[in-house]
Scaffold this motif. Structure first.
Motif, PDB file in Angstrom:
ATOM      1  N   SER A   1     -10.774  39.009 -27.896  1.00  0.00           N
ATOM      2  CA  SER A   1     -11.282  38.112 -26.847  1.00  0.00           C
ATOM      3  C   SER A   1     -12.419  37.236 -27.367  1.00  0.00           C
TER       4      SER A   1
ATOM      5  N   LYS B   1     -12.812  36.396 -30.595  1.00  0.00           N
ATOM      6  CA  LYS B   1     -12.173  35.464 -31.533  1.00  0.00           C
ATOM      7  C   LYS B   1     -11.561  34.285 -30.782  1.00  0.00           C
ATOM      8  N   ARG B   2     -10.859  34.571 -29.684  1.00  0.00           N
ATOM      9  CA  ARG B   2     -10.237  33.502 -28.899  1.00  0.00           C
ATOM     10  C   ARG B   2     -11.289  32.541 -28.354  1.00  0.00           C
ATOM     11  N   GLU B   3     -12.400  33.067 -27.867  1.00  0.00           N
ATOM     12  CA  GLU B   3     -13.449  32.210 -27.311  1.00  0.00           C
ATOM     13  C   GLU B   3     -14.100  31.358 -28.403  1.00  0.00           C
TER      14      GLU B   3
ATOM     15  N   GLU C   1     -12.659  30.325 -31.137  1.00  0.00           N
ATOM     16  CA  GLU C   1     -11.676  29.289 -31.464  1.00  0.00           C
ATOM     17  C   GLU C   1     -11.607  28.224 -30.370  1.00  0.00           C
ATOM     18  N   ALA C   2     -11.676  28.638 -29.099  1.00  0.00           N
ATOM     19  CA  ALA C   2     -11.636  27.690 -27.982  1.00  0.00           C
ATOM     20  C   ALA C   2     -12.823  26.731 -28.022  1.00  0.00           C
ATOM     21  N   ARG C   3     -13.928  27.200 -28.564  1.00  0.00           N
ATOM     22  CA  ARG C   3     -15.127  26.360 -28.691  1.00  0.00           C
ATOM     23  C   ARG C   3     -15.139  25.554 -29.985  1.00  0.00           C
ATOM     24  N   GLY C   4     -14.057  25.650 -30.746  1.00  0.00           N
ATOM     25  CA  GLY C   4     -13.970  24.899 -31.991  1.00  0.00           C
ATOM     26  C   GLY C   4     -14.778  25.497 -33.127  1.00  0.00           C
TER      27      GLY C   4
END
Length: 60
Positions: free
Chosen positions: A41, A43-45, A47-50
């Motif tokens: 979770s 890691k996904r966040e 990545e979502a923030r670039g």
């Protein structure tokens, strides 16, 4: 995987930590301790923030 007990003793993740606090804690944790991977979770966040997901080697 080795745990850095000293780091963990001085860097407690607060209860009900806000997302930014959790992200910061996990990035710092990856840089200072090898006891576990960054949760999916987080890691996904990141990545979502670039932001790149750090690996322990990339932070040392």
């Amino acid at each position: 995987m080795a745990i850095n007990r000293e780091w963990h003793a001085t860097h407690k993740l607060p209860r009900n930590a806000k997302l930014d606090e959790r992200l910061n804690w996990h990035v710092m944790h990856a840089a200072n301790c090898d006891c576990r991977e960054i949760p999916a979770s987080i890691k996904r966040e990141l990545e979502a923030r670039g932001l790149s997901v750090p690996s322990p080697r990339s932070l040392k």
